[in-house]
Write an enzyme that holds these catalytic residues in place. Structure first.
Site, short mmCIF file in Angstrom:
data_model
loop_
_atom_site.label_atom_id
_atom_site.label_comp_id
_atom_site.label_asym_id
_atom_site.label_seq_id
_atom_site.Cartn_x
_atom_site.Cartn_y
_atom_site.Cartn_z
NE ARG A 1 30.33 -0.36 27.45
CZ ARG A 1 31.32 -0.55 26.57
NH1 ARG A 1 32.35 0.28 26.54
NH2 ARG A 1 31.27 -1.57 25.73
CG LEU A 39 31.76 3.24 24.48
CD1 LEU A 39 30.44 3.61 25.15
CD2 LEU A 39 31.57 2.05 23.55
CG HIS A 42 10.08 12.79 17.29
ND1 HIS A 42 9.15 12.61 16.29
CD2 HIS A 42 11.28 12.91 16.69
CE1 HIS A 42 9.78 12.62 15.11
NE2 HIS A 42 11.07 12.80 15.33
CE1 TYR A 74 27.18 -2.05 19.89
CE2 TYR A 74 25.98 0.03 20.00
CZ TYR A 74 27.12 -0.68 19.65
OH TYR A 74 28.19 -0.04 19.11
NE ARG A 90 8.51 7.48 13.22
CZ ARG A 90 8.94 8.73 13.09
NH1 ARG A 90 8.07 9.74 13.25
NH2 ARG A 90 10.21 9.00 12.83
CE LYS A 127 29.09 -1.34 22.75
NZ LYS A 127 30.10 -0.71 21.89
CD GLU A 144 34.90 6.95 20.52
OE1 GLU A 144 35.24 6.06 21.31
OE2 GLU A 144 33.74 7.44 20.51
#
Length: 283
Positions: free
Chosen positions: A51, A202, A101, A32, A99, A146, A178
């Site tokens: 990014r 980040l 992994h 995101y 589903r 991110k 951070e």
């Protein structure tokens, strides 16, 4: 009426239909970005979109649009919702598949959703400063991506919130990394210290703008890990993020940082950052 982006279309919010087998929902398998909007203009849009594509590459998602097309889609969304001062939130998941992994052998196209809303600038807090609480950094070791995997961040932010603090100051042992949703900086004897852009943080877009502002105002920068045990000896301390901009931290764990008010260098950086915003607005 609120418009949202769903893949390549602007639709009404209630029209979005996401599969229960979307890998973002089941695994946090996605990425995101949050982009600030000033006077209907995206601030550092290129850097945020770059990014986003870098994060996609790191987890092997192929975004099916060029960056120029993506840029236009974001502006179409802002225009449709008539946002003046706010933000754009954009999320991309690997898509929907049964589903497992491991990456499924066949998977649908990545699912893109984006929304925008009005968000005022935190002017009062930027002037008066906020409090932070130190919290052990329990996140995974690829904080440079991110990604949607934010449970560690959420738990840290909640712990800070329950203590009446604005932000969590994360540390791995004695090393400050951070914030739960921000980058962190200390200023001591006219030098700015911040964690280097490694996999443990980040590399914030606002962080990058701040480092360029430091050069402009003559504030030396040392990118090296800060010690938790020395945090209170800083003359000034602040955090940065897309929506918080440059936010002074005047108290950590109930103890004043420096004089307990916004510092001189922090104020100078805010002025330099404001000039960058104005350049975007006036383009």
């Amino acid at each position: 009426m609120t418009w949202v982006l769903w893949n390549d279309r602007l639709v009404k919010d209630e029209e979005i239909r996401l599969s229960k087998e979307d890998r973002g929902y089941q695994f946090g398998d996605g990425i995101y970005e949050v982009i600030r909007v000033y006077d209907s203009n995206m601030f550092t849009a290129k850097e945020h979109i770059d990014r986003l594509y870098e994060s996609a590459d790191k987890i092997k998602i192929v975004i099916p649009y060029t960056k120029d097309v993506f840029h236009k889609m974001m502006y179409d969304l802002i225009e449709a919702n008539e946002v003046k001062t706010g933000q754009v939130y954009v999320q991309i998941t690997r898509g929907s598949a049964p589903r497992t992994h491991q990456f499924p052998a066949t998977v649908s196209e990545p699912v893109i959703t984006a929304s925008t809303k009005e968000v005022e600038r935190p002017v009062s807090q930027m002037a008066n400063g906020v409090a932070a609480k130190t919290v052990e950094d329990i996140r995974w070791l690829r904080c440079d991506i991110k990604s949607l995997n934010l449970l560690g961040n959420v738990l840290a932010k909640q712990e800070a919130h329950e203590s009446g603090c604005f932000e969590a100051l994360l540390h791995r042992g004695d090393t400050i990394t951070e914030g739960s949703s921000s980058n962190m900086y200390g200023i001591k004897d006219g030098v700015l210290y911040t964690h280097p852009a490694t996999n443990l943080i980040l590399n914030g877009i606002t962080r990058r703008v701040i480092l360029s502002c430091c050069e402009e105002i003559g504030l030396p920068v040392v990118e090296q890990p800060m010690s938790l045990s020395d945090v209170y000896s800083n003359d000034e301390f602040f955090m940065s993020s897309t929506t918080a901009e440059i936010m002074p931290i005047v108290m950590i764990n109930g103890e004043k940082v420096g004089s307990g008010i916004r510092g001189e260098w922090t104020t100078k950086l805010q002025v330099a950052f404001e000039a960058k915003i104005n350049q975007t607005i006036n383009v």
